[in-house]
Write a protein that holds these residues in place. Sequence first.
Motif, PDB file in Angstrom:
ATOM      1  N   LEU A 149     -12.315  95.653 -23.793  1.00 38.46           N
ATOM      2  CA  LEU A 149     -13.695  95.545 -24.046  1.00 38.46           C
ATOM      3  C   LEU A 149     -14.273  94.581 -22.909  1.00 38.46           C
ATOM      4  O   LEU A 149     -13.816  93.460 -22.690  1.00 38.46           O
ATOM      5  CB  LEU A 149     -14.152  95.102 -25.396  1.00 38.46           C
ATOM      6  CG  LEU A 149     -15.422  95.172 -25.780  1.00 38.46           C
ATOM      7  CD1 LEU A 149     -16.246  96.482 -25.913  1.00 38.46           C
ATOM      8  CD2 LEU A 149     -15.566  94.214 -27.181  1.00 38.46           C
ATOM      9  N   SER A 150     -15.469  95.050 -22.448  1.00 34.88           N
ATOM     10  CA  SER A 150     -16.437  93.919 -21.835  1.00 34.88           C
ATOM     11  C   SER A 150     -17.543  94.171 -22.513  1.00 34.88           C
ATOM     12  O   SER A 150     -18.449  94.906 -22.746  1.00 34.88           O
ATOM     13  CB  SER A 150     -16.555  94.690 -20.190  1.00 34.88           C
ATOM     14  OG  SER A 150     -17.296  93.955 -19.765  1.00 34.88           O
ATOM     15  N   LYS A 151     -17.950  92.465 -22.941  1.00 33.90           N
ATOM     16  CA  LYS A 151     -19.084  92.170 -23.440  1.00 33.90           C
ATOM     17  C   LYS A 151     -19.980  91.512 -22.415  1.00 33.90           C
ATOM     18  O   LYS A 151     -19.679  90.201 -22.289  1.00 33.90           O
ATOM     19  CB  LYS A 151     -18.854  91.478 -24.737  1.00 33.90           C
ATOM     20  CG  LYS A 151     -19.982  91.447 -25.862  1.00 33.90           C
ATOM     21  CD  LYS A 151     -19.536  90.958 -26.992  1.00 33.90           C
ATOM     22  CE  LYS A 151     -20.638  91.088 -27.921  1.00 33.90           C
ATOM     23  NZ  LYS A 151     -20.003  90.603 -29.330  1.00 33.90           N
ATOM     24  N   GLY A 152     -20.727  92.130 -21.634  1.00 33.60           N
ATOM     25  CA  GLY A 152     -21.344  91.217 -20.508  1.00 33.60           C
ATOM     26  C   GLY A 152     -20.336  91.270 -19.401  1.00 33.60           C
ATOM     27  O   GLY A 152     -19.695  92.116 -18.955  1.00 33.60           O
ATOM     28  N   PHE A 153     -19.913  89.767 -18.979  1.00 35.37           N
ATOM     29  CA  PHE A 153     -18.795  89.575 -18.112  1.00 35.37           C
ATOM     30  C   PHE A 153     -17.850  89.116 -18.735  1.00 35.37           C
ATOM     31  O   PHE A 153     -16.764  88.471 -17.888  1.00 35.37           O
ATOM     32  CB  PHE A 153     -19.522  88.830 -16.941  1.00 35.37           C
ATOM     33  CG  PHE A 153     -20.517  89.670 -16.009  1.00 35.37           C
ATOM     34  CD1 PHE A 153     -19.937  90.705 -15.342  1.00 35.37           C
ATOM     35  CD2 PHE A 153     -21.690  89.217 -15.614  1.00 35.37           C
ATOM     36  CE1 PHE A 153     -20.654  91.601 -14.259  1.00 35.37           C
ATOM     37  CE2 PHE A 153     -22.632  90.037 -14.922  1.00 35.37           C
ATOM     38  CZ  PHE A 153     -22.085  91.305 -14.428  1.00 35.37           C
ATOM     39  N   CYS A 154     -17.511  89.273 -20.104  1.00 32.37           N
ATOM     40  CA  CYS A 154     -16.439  88.804 -20.617  1.00 32.37           C
ATOM     41  C   CYS A 154     -15.644  89.793 -21.043  1.00 32.37           C
ATOM     42  O   CYS A 154     -15.852  90.892 -21.292  1.00 32.37           O
ATOM     43  CB  CYS A 154     -16.849  88.049 -22.019  1.00 32.37           C
ATOM     44  SG  CYS A 154     -17.964  86.593 -21.767  1.00 32.37           S
ATOM     45  N   PHE A 155     -14.095  89.859 -20.651  1.00 28.93           N
ATOM     46  CA  PHE A 155     -13.195  90.817 -20.745  1.00 28.93           C
ATOM     47  C   PHE A 155     -12.153  90.372 -21.646  1.00 28.93           C
ATOM     48  O   PHE A 155     -11.654  89.435 -21.440  1.00 28.93           O
ATOM     49  CB  PHE A 155     -12.622  91.216 -19.200  1.00 28.93           C
ATOM     50  CG  PHE A 155     -13.677  91.440 -18.422  1.00 28.93           C
ATOM     51  CD1 PHE A 155     -13.895  90.485 -17.585  1.00 28.93           C
ATOM     52  CD2 PHE A 155     -14.486  92.597 -18.284  1.00 28.93           C
ATOM     53  CE1 PHE A 155     -14.976  90.572 -16.403  1.00 28.93           C
ATOM     54  CE2 PHE A 155     -15.224  92.704 -17.305  1.00 28.93           C
ATOM     55  CZ  PHE A 155     -15.656  91.868 -16.424  1.00 28.93           C
ATOM     56  N   ARG A 156     -11.730  91.357 -22.572  1.00 28.52           N
ATOM     57  CA  ARG A 156     -10.274  91.236 -23.448  1.00 28.52           C
ATOM     58  C   ARG A 156      -9.746  92.200 -23.773  1.00 28.52           C
ATOM     59  O   ARG A 156     -10.456  93.289 -24.017  1.00 28.52           O
ATOM     60  CB  ARG A 156     -10.876  90.385 -24.785  1.00 28.52           C
ATOM     61  CG  ARG A 156     -12.071  91.079 -25.587  1.00 28.52           C
ATOM     62  CD  ARG A 156     -12.283  90.147 -26.681  1.00 28.52           C
ATOM     63  NE  ARG A 156     -13.208  90.793 -27.483  1.00 28.52           N
ATOM     64  CZ  ARG A 156     -12.718  91.651 -28.820  1.00 28.52           C
ATOM     65  NH1 ARG A 156     -11.729  91.537 -29.135  1.00 28.52           N
ATOM     66  NH2 ARG A 156     -13.737  92.049 -29.568  1.00 28.52           N
ATOM     67  N   PRO A 157      -8.451  92.311 -23.698  1.00 30.02           N
ATOM     68  CA  PRO A 157      -7.711  93.470 -24.352  1.00 30.02           C
ATOM     69  C   PRO A 157      -7.856  93.662 -25.636  1.00 30.02           C
ATOM     70  O   PRO A 157      -8.114  92.784 -26.555  1.00 30.02           O
ATOM     71  CB  PRO A 157      -6.383  92.709 -23.893  1.00 30.02           C
ATOM     72  CG  PRO A 157      -6.402  91.407 -24.159  1.00 30.02           C
ATOM     73  CD  PRO A 157      -7.522  90.977 -23.651  1.00 30.02           C
ATOM     74  N   LEU A 158      -7.950  94.744 -26.322  1.00 28.31           N
ATOM     75  CA  LEU A 158      -8.125  95.038 -27.507  1.00 28.31           C
ATOM     76  C   LEU A 158      -6.729  95.811 -28.188  1.00 28.31           C
ATOM     77  O   LEU A 158      -6.564  95.108 -29.339  1.00 28.31           O
ATOM     78  CB  LEU A 158      -9.276  96.261 -27.790  1.00 28.31           C
ATOM     79  CG  LEU A 158     -10.578  95.761 -27.565  1.00 28.31           C
ATOM     80  CD1 LEU A 158     -11.560  96.961 -27.835  1.00 28.31           C
ATOM     81  CD2 LEU A 158     -11.043  94.749 -28.373  1.00 28.31           C
ATOM     82  N   THR A 159      -6.314  96.897 -27.685  1.00 26.04           N
ATOM     83  CA  THR A 159      -5.183  97.533 -28.229  1.00 26.04           C
ATOM     84  C   THR A 159      -4.590  98.377 -27.505  1.00 26.04           C
ATOM     85  O   THR A 159      -4.771  98.606 -26.205  1.00 26.04           O
ATOM     86  CB  THR A 159      -5.582  98.156 -29.690  1.00 26.04           C
ATOM     87  OG1 THR A 159      -4.477  98.701 -30.343  1.00 26.04           O
ATOM     88  CG2 THR A 159      -6.519  99.559 -29.450  1.00 26.04           C
ATOM     89  N   ASP A 162     -26.005  89.366 -29.194  1.00 24.99           N
ATOM     90  CA  ASP A 162     -24.850  88.957 -28.970  1.00 24.99           C
ATOM     91  C   ASP A 162     -23.871  89.133 -27.734  1.00 24.99           C
ATOM     92  O   ASP A 162     -23.053  90.076 -27.676  1.00 24.99           O
ATOM     93  CB  ASP A 162     -23.883  89.423 -30.239  1.00 24.99           C
ATOM     94  CG  ASP A 162     -22.482  88.727 -30.183  1.00 24.99           C
ATOM     95  OD1 ASP A 162     -22.392  87.590 -29.689  1.00 24.99           O
ATOM     96  OD2 ASP A 162     -21.614  89.287 -30.898  1.00 24.99           O
ATOM     97  N   PHE A 163     -24.575  88.933 -26.495  1.00 27.21           N
ATOM     98  CA  PHE A 163     -24.246  89.326 -25.131  1.00 27.21           C
ATOM     99  C   PHE A 163     -23.527  88.100 -24.447  1.00 27.21           C
ATOM    100  O   PHE A 163     -24.136  87.346 -24.407  1.00 27.21           O
ATOM    101  CB  PHE A 163     -25.416  90.003 -24.457  1.00 27.21           C
ATOM    102  CG  PHE A 163     -25.112  90.962 -23.349  1.00 27.21           C
ATOM    103  CD1 PHE A 163     -24.742  92.123 -23.439  1.00 27.21           C
ATOM    104  CD2 PHE A 163     -24.705  90.336 -22.021  1.00 27.21           C
ATOM    105  CE1 PHE A 163     -24.611  93.113 -22.431  1.00 27.21           C
ATOM    106  CE2 PHE A 163     -24.580  91.488 -21.127  1.00 27.21           C
ATOM    107  CZ  PHE A 163     -24.343  92.648 -21.127  1.00 27.21           C
ATOM    108  N   CYS A 164     -22.659  88.250 -23.875  1.00 26.08           N
ATOM    109  CA  CYS A 164     -21.747  87.463 -23.216  1.00 26.08           C
ATOM    110  C   CYS A 164     -22.297  87.090 -21.653  1.00 26.08           C
ATOM    111  O   CYS A 164     -22.326  88.088 -20.907  1.00 26.08           O
ATOM    112  CB  CYS A 164     -20.314  87.697 -23.134  1.00 26.08           C
ATOM    113  SG  CYS A 164     -19.467  86.362 -22.139  1.00 26.08           S
ATOM    114  N   GLU A 165     -22.844  85.761 -21.533  1.00 28.07           N
ATOM    115  CA  GLU A 165     -23.432  85.460 -20.225  1.00 28.07           C
ATOM    116  C   GLU A 165     -22.276  85.240 -19.249  1.00 28.07           C
ATOM    117  O   GLU A 165     -21.194  84.759 -19.468  1.00 28.07           O
ATOM    118  CB  GLU A 165     -24.336  84.310 -20.256  1.00 28.07           C
ATOM    119  CG  GLU A 165     -25.442  84.218 -21.193  1.00 28.07           C
ATOM    120  CD  GLU A 165     -26.500  85.349 -20.521  1.00 28.07           C
ATOM    121  OE1 GLU A 165     -26.317  85.474 -19.430  1.00 28.07           O
ATOM    122  OE2 GLU A 165     -27.480  85.694 -21.286  1.00 28.07           O
TER     123      GLU A 165
END
Length: 227
Positions: A79-89, A224-227
Amino acid sequence: MAVPIAVTKPAPLTRAILVKDPSSAYSLRCPSVYLCHCNPKRKELPFPPNALRRKTDPKWRGGFSLGLDLGLSRTGVALSKGFCFRPLTVLELRGQKLELRILDIAEKEEADEFIIGLPLSSDGKETIQSNKVRSVAGRLAARAAERGWRVYLQDEHGTSAEAACHMINIGVQQSTRQKKADAYAAVMVLERYFSLLGEDAELVLPKSLDLQEKLRRAPSEDSDFCE
């Protein structure tokens, strides 16, 4: 320090490849879709990817992105929330069950676009696996468009090696790296997509004009958006 981007007005988007609309949902080609490259240097892009929206308009909020690394039996999701990235599953599903599960995750995570890794050779040529990925992307695009969501293909060459290095650098234990590798590969696909502002992304566009109209609607904003 951010580097300002000059806005130019070159020729409008003209490249679109029409893919035949087979009656079978299990065709090896994408059903009922157009494929077009989303170059942000082109004027009046009808379906701008979130990466471009975010860069050209810092005040814009919304449009989370779901990254997908499609394998023969496993699919990594990030998932990417703005420019923040993280693995989900990592999903061990295929066919319709996989597509429906991906849509469920997107709804839960409030994503409105899918960035699917396209396996190309080192010289940028299509592979046998490329056709399989395009087939899944085409079916997913038709389902996603019903909800106003877009599907893009992004060159994923080298992302598996990048994911392996990234896991080592952040301290992921060796015993769990293999289980998480596909999800981190999806992270690398998202990072590449955003680093290129979506310029190399290939939009999988449904042929239906009604579905295209749904895609033209602006994504909803989210505080709730990541800067």
